[in-house]
Design a protein around this motif. Structure first.
Motif, PDB file in Angstrom:
ATOM      1  N   TYR A  41       9.826  -1.693   3.563  1.00  0.00           N
ATOM      2  CA  TYR A  41      10.055  -3.107   3.858  1.00  0.00           C
ATOM      3  C   TYR A  41       9.646  -4.013   2.702  1.00  0.00           C
ATOM      4  CZ  TYR A  41      10.806  -1.155   8.415  1.00  0.00           C
ATOM      5  OH  TYR A  41      11.299  -0.391   9.457  1.00  0.00           O
ATOM      6  N   THR A  42       9.548  -3.426   1.510  1.00  0.00           N
ATOM      7  CA  THR A  42       9.281  -4.243   0.326  1.00  0.00           C
ATOM      8  C   THR A  42      10.569  -4.930  -0.131  1.00  0.00           C
ATOM      9  OG1 THR A  42       9.688  -2.328  -1.088  1.00  0.00           O
ATOM     10  CG2 THR A  42       7.411  -2.738  -0.441  1.00  0.00           C
ATOM     11  N   GLU A  43      10.418  -5.929  -1.000  1.00  0.00           N
ATOM     12  CA  GLU A  43      11.578  -6.696  -1.444  1.00  0.00           C
ATOM     13  C   GLU A  43      11.874  -6.503  -2.932  1.00  0.00           C
ATOM     14  OE1 GLU A  43      10.678 -10.702  -0.271  1.00  0.00           O
ATOM     15  OE2 GLU A  43      11.332 -10.378   1.807  1.00  0.00           O
ATOM     16  N   ASN A  44      11.330  -5.447  -3.525  1.00  0.00           N
ATOM     17  CA  ASN A  44      11.670  -5.179  -4.916  1.00  0.00           C
ATOM     18  C   ASN A  44      11.995  -3.699  -5.095  1.00  0.00           C
ATOM     19  OD1 ASN A  44       9.205  -3.713  -5.227  1.00  0.00           O
ATOM     20  ND2 ASN A  44       8.137  -5.634  -5.633  1.00  0.00           N
ATOM     21  N   ARG A  45      12.598  -3.383  -6.217  1.00  0.00           N
ATOM     22  CA  ARG A  45      13.087  -2.040  -6.488  1.00  0.00           C
ATOM     23  C   ARG A  45      11.944  -1.022  -6.576  1.00  0.00           C
ATOM     24  NH1 ARG A  45      17.288  -1.980 -11.370  1.00  0.00           N
ATOM     25  NH2 ARG A  45      17.299  -4.196 -10.833  1.00  0.00           N
ATOM     26  N   GLN A  46      10.790  -1.482  -6.992  1.00  0.00           N
ATOM     27  CA  GLN A  46       9.646  -0.596  -7.182  1.00  0.00           C
ATOM     28  C   GLN A  46       8.939  -0.234  -5.873  1.00  0.00           C
ATOM     29  OE1 GLN A  46      10.013  -3.574  -8.876  1.00  0.00           O
ATOM     30  NE2 GLN A  46      10.978  -2.582 -10.647  1.00  0.00           N
ATOM     31  N   LYS A  47       9.385  -0.834  -4.778  1.00  0.00           N
ATOM     32  CA  LYS A  47       8.743  -0.637  -3.462  1.00  0.00           C
ATOM     33  C   LYS A  47       7.241  -0.957  -3.537  1.00  0.00           C
ATOM     34  CE  LYS A  47      12.048   2.638  -1.522  1.00  0.00           C
ATOM     35  NZ  LYS A  47      12.531   1.679  -0.515  1.00  0.00           N
ATOM     36  N   GLN A  48       6.945  -2.055  -4.180  1.00  0.00           N
ATOM     37  CA  GLN A  48       5.561  -2.474  -4.398  1.00  0.00           C
ATOM     38  C   GLN A  48       4.967  -3.052  -3.121  1.00  0.00           C
ATOM     39  OE1 GLN A  48       5.225  -5.451  -7.407  1.00  0.00           O
ATOM     40  NE2 GLN A  48       2.982  -5.578  -7.296  1.00  0.00           N
ATOM     41  N   VAL A  49       3.799  -2.541  -2.733  1.00  0.00           N
ATOM     42  CA  VAL A  49       3.131  -3.022  -1.526  1.00  0.00           C
ATOM     43  C   VAL A  49       1.806  -3.705  -1.836  1.00  0.00           C
ATOM     44  CG1 VAL A  49       4.160  -1.256  -0.032  1.00  0.00           C
ATOM     45  CG2 VAL A  49       1.967  -0.804  -1.156  1.00  0.00           C
ATOM     46  N   ASP A  50       1.373  -3.697  -3.101  1.00  0.00           N
ATOM     47  CA  ASP A  50       0.066  -4.240  -3.442  1.00  0.00           C
ATOM     48  C   ASP A  50       0.151  -5.012  -4.754  1.00  0.00           C
ATOM     49  OD1 ASP A  50       0.433  -1.438  -4.496  1.00  0.00           O
ATOM     50  OD2 ASP A  50      -1.306  -2.056  -5.680  1.00  0.00           O
ATOM     51  N   ASP A  51      -0.854  -5.850  -4.979  1.00  0.00           N
ATOM     52  CA  ASP A  51      -0.920  -6.606  -6.230  1.00  0.00           C
ATOM     53  C   ASP A  51      -2.369  -6.995  -6.473  1.00  0.00           C
ATOM     54  OD1 ASP A  51      -0.180  -7.994  -8.526  1.00  0.00           O
ATOM     55  OD2 ASP A  51       1.625  -8.816  -7.572  1.00  0.00           O
ATOM     56  N   TYR A  52      -2.621  -7.568  -7.681  1.00  0.00           N
ATOM     57  CA  TYR A  52      -3.985  -7.948  -8.035  1.00  0.00           C
ATOM     58  C   TYR A  52      -4.493  -9.067  -7.127  1.00  0.00           C
ATOM     59  CZ  TYR A  52      -3.129  -5.299 -12.312  1.00  0.00           C
ATOM     60  OH  TYR A  52      -2.832  -4.303 -13.203  1.00  0.00           O
ATOM     61  N   PRO A  53      -5.792  -9.083  -6.841  1.00  0.00           N
ATOM     62  CA  PRO A  53      -6.346 -10.146  -5.996  1.00  0.00           C
ATOM     63  C   PRO A  53      -6.506 -11.451  -6.762  1.00  0.00           C
ATOM     64  CG  PRO A  53      -8.098  -8.668  -6.710  1.00  0.00           C
ATOM     65  CD  PRO A  53      -6.812  -8.069  -7.193  1.00  0.00           C
ATOM     66  N   TYR A  54      -6.188 -12.551  -6.109  1.00  0.00           N
ATOM     67  CA  TYR A  54      -6.488 -13.859  -6.692  1.00  0.00           C
ATOM     68  C   TYR A  54      -7.999 -14.007  -6.814  1.00  0.00           C
ATOM     69  CZ  TYR A  54      -1.762 -15.801  -6.408  1.00  0.00           C
ATOM     70  OH  TYR A  54      -0.430 -16.059  -6.591  1.00  0.00           O
ATOM     71  N   GLY A  55      -8.427 -14.610  -7.919  1.00  0.00           N
ATOM     72  CA  GLY A  55      -9.855 -14.804  -8.136  1.00  0.00           C
ATOM     73  C   GLY A  55     -10.496 -13.678  -8.907  1.00  0.00           C
ATOM     74  N   GLY A  56      -9.711 -12.634  -9.206  1.00  0.00           N
ATOM     75  CA  GLY A  56     -10.251 -11.510  -9.962  1.00  0.00           C
ATOM     76  C   GLY A  56     -10.962 -10.498  -9.090  1.00  0.00           C
ATOM     77  N   GLY A  57     -11.449  -9.450  -9.689  1.00  0.00           N
ATOM     78  CA  GLY A  57     -12.130  -8.389  -8.962  1.00  0.00           C
ATOM     79  C   GLY A  57     -11.419  -7.063  -9.123  1.00  0.00           C
ATOM     80  N   TRP A  58     -12.078  -6.012  -8.645  1.00  0.00           N
ATOM     81  CA  TRP A  58     -11.553  -4.672  -8.789  1.00  0.00           C
ATOM     82  C   TRP A  58     -10.477  -4.384  -7.754  1.00  0.00           C
ATOM     83  CZ3 TRP A  58     -12.674  -2.069 -13.019  1.00  0.00           C
ATOM     84  CH2 TRP A  58     -13.859  -2.363 -13.704  1.00  0.00           C
ATOM     85  N   GLY A  59      -9.607  -3.444  -8.110  1.00  0.00           N
ATOM     86  CA  GLY A  59      -8.659  -2.910  -7.142  1.00  0.00           C
ATOM     87  C   GLY A  59      -7.465  -3.800  -6.876  1.00  0.00           C
ATOM     88  N   GLN A  60      -6.685  -3.369  -5.887  1.00  0.00           N
ATOM     89  CA  GLN A  60      -5.467  -4.041  -5.487  1.00  0.00           C
ATOM     90  C   GLN A  60      -5.571  -4.464  -4.020  1.00  0.00           C
ATOM     91  OE1 GLN A  60      -4.054  -4.302  -8.651  1.00  0.00           O
ATOM     92  NE2 GLN A  60      -2.074  -3.548  -7.938  1.00  0.00           N
ATOM     93  N   VAL A  61      -4.762  -5.423  -3.629  1.00  0.00           N
ATOM     94  CA  VAL A  61      -4.727  -5.909  -2.247  1.00  0.00           C
ATOM     95  C   VAL A  61      -3.309  -5.732  -1.715  1.00  0.00           C
ATOM     96  CG1 VAL A  61      -4.985  -7.925  -0.756  1.00  0.00           C
ATOM     97  CG2 VAL A  61      -6.585  -7.567  -2.648  1.00  0.00           C
ATOM     98  N   MET A  62      -3.180  -5.224  -0.502  1.00  0.00           N
ATOM     99  CA  MET A  62      -1.856  -5.076   0.103  1.00  0.00           C
ATOM    100  C   MET A  62      -1.275  -6.449   0.410  1.00  0.00           C
ATOM    101  SD  MET A  62      -2.218  -1.738   2.587  1.00  0.00           S
ATOM    102  CE  MET A  62      -0.438  -1.657   2.851  1.00  0.00           C
ATOM    103  N   MET A  63      -0.017  -6.637   0.054  1.00  0.00           N
ATOM    104  CA  MET A  63       0.630  -7.938   0.200  1.00  0.00           C
ATOM    105  C   MET A  63       1.065  -8.187   1.644  1.00  0.00           C
ATOM    106  SD  MET A  63       2.852  -8.110  -3.336  1.00  0.00           S
ATOM    107  CE  MET A  63       3.795  -6.634  -2.990  1.00  0.00           C
ATOM    108  N   ALA A  64       1.136  -9.453   1.998  1.00  0.00           N
ATOM    109  CA  ALA A  64       1.462  -9.829   3.371  1.00  0.00           C
ATOM    110  C   ALA A  64       2.917  -9.549   3.740  1.00  0.00           C
ATOM    111  CB  ALA A  64       1.144 -11.313   3.591  1.00  0.00           C
ATOM    112  N   GLN A  65       3.822  -9.778   2.797  1.00  0.00           N
ATOM    113  CA  GLN A  65       5.264  -9.695   3.135  1.00  0.00           C
ATOM    114  C   GLN A  65       5.691  -8.310   3.639  1.00  0.00           C
ATOM    115  OE1 GLN A  65       7.758  -8.017   0.743  1.00  0.00           O
ATOM    116  NE2 GLN A  65       8.914  -7.977   2.664  1.00  0.00           N
TER     117      GLN A  65
END
Length: 257
Positions: A41-65
């Motif tokens: 249910y991603t909206e890009n070719r890469q089937k991306q489900v996560d991205d960097y967190p706003y404000g910085g910090g370690w790791g990735q956060v799963m996106m809402a969409q």
């Protein structure tokens, strides 16, 4: 009972939940367990489900969409009324899942949607907009919510009528009435010089039930004093059993002196 699980590992979940008792219950139509791939249910070719967190910090956060789109798809063909559905996010920040909570979910809802997070968690906006409650299976952190989702699914579904052969299969177990379960024994009668308690061989069902109740009291007091302190021991029958236990303990201590 219908369970929808939103996950990045649907094949793993299907393999686990399709075995043994839950697998047979699904084959008989008693349970409807569906595992949904969030990446579909991603909206890009890469089937991306996560991205960097706003404000910085370690790791990735799963996106809402992707989560919201996956949830919408899981609910699209449901005939369960909205008031009988519950969306649950498995999170170490939620209250601890208990047998009492499982009973409440089974009684109040016909469909549970279990959201499995990963990485550093999920976008808070998805939780605010779509999640009814968060649940934790303990005060520790796992790499994802799949194990928690399987715990909730197994615990709730085994109470669905017909999944187990008799209600006694779960009402007599640990935590159902605030007690730990009494000790169990099977064949052979003697194993490594350890014999089955003679009361269990007597055939006297009332005495066996009384013995088991006593053992449940003893075990709970010894192993889970926090549970024991919360017990309602006001009934005459339980008061009598407790007096007998105290007397038996006193006699045992006297014999050891």
């Amino acid at each position: 009972m219908r369970i929808d699980i939103l996950t990045l590992f649907p094949d793993t979940m299907r393999a686990m939940l399709g075995e043994s008792i839950l697998g047979r219950a699904q084959a008989r139509g008693l349970l409807d367990i569906r595992c949904h791939q969030i990446r579909d249910y991603t909206e890009n070719r890469q089937k991306q489900v996560d991205d960097y967190p706003y404000g910085g910090g370690w790791g990735q956060v799963m996106m809402a969409q992707p989560l919201k789109s996956c949830l919408d798809a899981a609910l699209a063909d449901s005939t369960v009324p909205a008031e009988r559905r519950r969306v649950i996010y498995l999170s170490p920040q939620g209250p601890t899942f208990t047998q009492a909570k499982a009973r409440q979910l089974k009684a109040d809802y016909d469909q549970l949607v279990l959201v499995c997070g990963h990485y550093e968690g999920v976008d808070e906006r998805f939780i605010e907009a779509c999640v009814d409650e968060e649940l934790s299976i303990g005060d520790f952190v796992l790499t994802g919510g799949e194990l928690g989702a399987m715990v909730v699914t197994d615990c709730v579904c085994r109470m669905v009528p017909g999944v187990l052969s008799d209600t006694e299969c779960y009402t007599g177990e640990s935590h159902w009435d605030g007690l730990l379960e009494y000790p169990q024994y099977s064949r052979p009668e003697v194993w490594h010089d350890r014999a089955v308690p003679s009361i269990l061989l007597s055939g006297h069902h009332a005495n066996i039930a009384k013995w088991r109740r006593k053992q449940a009291f003893r075990r709970t007091k010894e192993r889970r004093p926090d549970m024991y302190e919360k017990l309602d021991l006001s009934s005459k029958a339980d008061k009598k059993l407790l007096r007998e236990i105290e007397q038996e303990n006193a006699e045992k201590n006297h014999d050891c002196e």
